[in-house]
Design a protein around this motif. Structure first.
Motif, PDB file in Angstrom:
ATOM      1  N   VAL A   6     -13.225  24.217  53.729  1.00 35.66           N
ATOM      2  CA  VAL A   6     -12.668  25.586  54.897  1.00 35.66           C
ATOM      3  C   VAL A   6     -12.189  24.664  55.679  1.00 35.66           C
ATOM      4  N   LEU A   7     -10.976  25.050  56.206  1.00 41.40           N
ATOM      5  CA  LEU A   7      -9.732  23.763  56.838  1.00 41.40           C
ATOM      6  C   LEU A   7      -9.465  24.525  58.453  1.00 41.40           C
ATOM      7  N   GLN A   8      -9.219  24.103  59.070  1.00 38.46           N
ATOM      8  CA  GLN A   8      -8.407  24.765  60.531  1.00 38.46           C
ATOM      9  C   GLN A   8      -7.049  24.469  60.502  1.00 38.46           C
ATOM     10  N   TRP A 216     -11.116  38.119  50.133  1.00 37.99           N
ATOM     11  CA  TRP A 216     -11.304  37.090  49.984  1.00 37.99           C
ATOM     12  C   TRP A 216     -12.723  36.452  48.725  1.00 37.99           C
ATOM     13  N   ARG A 217     -13.545  37.225  49.211  1.00 33.98           N
ATOM     14  CA  ARG A 217     -14.927  37.206  47.950  1.00 33.98           C
ATOM     15  C   ARG A 217     -14.412  37.591  46.986  1.00 33.98           C
ATOM     16  N   ARG A 218     -13.832  38.735  46.080  1.00 34.37           N
ATOM     17  CA  ARG A 218     -13.513  38.849  44.628  1.00 34.37           C
ATOM     18  C   ARG A 218     -12.157  37.659  44.584  1.00 34.37           C
ATOM     19  N   GLY A 219     -11.313  37.178  45.315  1.00 34.20           N
ATOM     20  CA  GLY A 219     -10.686  35.775  45.300  1.00 34.20           C
ATOM     21  C   GLY A 219     -11.850  34.643  44.752  1.00 34.20           C
ATOM     22  N   THR A 234      -9.893  25.570  48.299  1.00 28.54           N
ATOM     23  CA  THR A 234      -9.256  25.666  49.709  1.00 28.54           C
ATOM     24  C   THR A 234      -9.342  26.574  50.635  1.00 28.54           C
ATOM     25  N   PHE A 235      -9.628  27.273  51.650  1.00 28.28           N
ATOM     26  CA  PHE A 235      -9.409  29.119  52.797  1.00 28.28           C
ATOM     27  C   PHE A 235      -9.325  27.808  54.029  1.00 28.28           C
ATOM     28  N   VAL A 268     -16.292  32.976  55.922  1.00 27.83           N
ATOM     29  CA  VAL A 268     -16.464  32.565  54.544  1.00 27.83           C
ATOM     30  C   VAL A 268     -17.433  31.214  54.002  1.00 27.83           C
ATOM     31  N   ARG A 269     -18.280  30.436  54.105  1.00 23.18           N
ATOM     32  CA  ARG A 269     -19.174  29.903  54.141  1.00 23.18           C
ATOM     33  C   ARG A 269     -20.216  30.689  53.437  1.00 23.18           C
ATOM     34  N   GLY A 270     -20.384  31.813  53.705  1.00 25.62           N
ATOM     35  CA  GLY A 270     -20.959  32.441  53.684  1.00 25.62           C
ATOM     36  C   GLY A 270     -20.889  33.342  51.911  1.00 25.62           C
ATOM     37  N   LEU A 271     -19.653  34.101  52.015  1.00 26.05           N
ATOM     38  CA  LEU A 271     -19.291  34.373  51.396  1.00 26.05           C
ATOM     39  C   LEU A 271     -19.061  33.625  49.961  1.00 26.05           C
ATOM     40  N   TRP A 272     -19.069  32.222  49.724  1.00 25.11           N
ATOM     41  CA  TRP A 272     -19.073  31.517  48.648  1.00 25.11           C
ATOM     42  C   TRP A 272     -20.497  31.090  48.807  1.00 25.11           C
ATOM     43  N   ARG A 273     -21.239  30.803  49.591  1.00 23.87           N
ATOM     44  CA  ARG A 273     -22.763  30.974  48.707  1.00 23.87           C
ATOM     45  C   ARG A 273     -23.419  31.942  48.160  1.00 23.87           C
TER      46      ARG A 273
END
Length: 278
Positions: A6-8, A216-219, A234-235, A268-273
């Motif tokens: 995850v980038l800023q 995002w989750r589907r991606g 990367t997001f 997004v980290r939660g989605l990834w998990r």
């Protein structure tokens, strides 16, 4: 095992309270690192910013995205060399446009893909308003002719450019699914039918927030289906300064972008998990 980075966005820190990227870039980047981001994204045309990013991120072993706008293959060749020399993790490319000349667009894509084929770092082409991929239907036609074009999915642009309304039609959902199937990288913000960037937790925008999160989750799911061991997705949290950010009559932003960026990172980290089972 595959991982999410995850980038800023450095641009997303511009005019952000508590940050001074013009005069105290190293300190600003240090704040990003201390907050737990995995790196940043920066426009390579902003040479001083890019040099600062490379100086801070490279010794830490953190990833950073180089962002460029190109009109032709020669420009892309130059930026690939620049990104490699500076140590970028990958190159995010906006293709100049838009155009109504479909055949010319295909020729341009072919020249860019050929140039990127043997690049020493990943090269991805961003979906973005005001660029070759401005129009969703035009982009779908390009993908039908050139399947496999590696994309950065910045889906915030299409609800605005296409004036999409909730609930989305089946054909609109199918169109975004096609974009997601070819996406290797993500830029994140919440947009609506008429605004490209709205407050993440504003109740009036909850429907659109939930729609973007679902995308995002589907991606992530689609990316994991084709990922190899050790690959990184990367997001980038890309909440931009005004005029992207909506302001009150006094010119002040309605939200704290830095707080929202961290909230998006956690989402997004939660989605990834959830999808990666980690």
């Amino acid at each position: 095992m595959s991982q999410l980075l995850v980038l800023q966005s450095v641009w997303g820190l511009d005019q952000c309270p508590g940050f001074d990227i013009e005069n105290r870039l190293d300190e600003a980047l240090g704040q990003v690192v201390a907050a737990g981001f995995d790196g940043v994204g920066v426009n390579l045309a902003r040479a001083a910013r890019t040099d600062g990013v490379a100086r801070v991120m490279n010794p830490l072993g953190l990833a950073w995205e180089g962002q460029v706008l190109v009109h032709d293959a020669d420009q892309l060749r130059h930026w690939i060399a620049e990104a490699e020399q500076l140590g970028a993790h990958h190159l995010n490319v906006q293709i100049a446009g838009p155009t109504a000349d479909f055949r010319a667009a295909l020729r341009l894509i072919d020249s860019l893909v050929a140039t990127a084929k043997d690049a020493p770092l990943p090269v991805w082409f961003e979906t973005h308003r005001g660029r070759l991929t401005n129009d969703l239907l035009f982009t779908l036609q390009l993908l039908a002719e050139r399947p496999g074009l590696p994309l950065t999915a910045d889906l915030s642009h299409y609800p605005v450019a296409g004036e999409m309304e909730l609930p989305l039609r089946d054909d609109q959902l199918a169109a975004i699914e096609t974009i997601l199937q070819g996406s290797h990288n993500f830029h994140g913000r919440v947009s609506t039918t008429h605004q490209v960037q709205v407050a993440l937790d504003a109740p009036q925008h909850a429907g659109w927030r939930d729609q973007h999160i679902a995308w995002w989750r589907r991606g992530f799911e689609l990316w994991l289906e084709q990922a190899r061991a050790g690959d990184a997705l990367t997001f980038m949290c890309e909440l931009g300064p005004p005029p992207y950010a909506i302001t009150a009559p006094d010119g002040k932003e309605l939200t704290n972008r830095w707080d929202e960026a961290q909230r998006m990172r956690d989402i997004v980290r939660g989605l990834w998990r959830e999808v990666a089972g980690t």
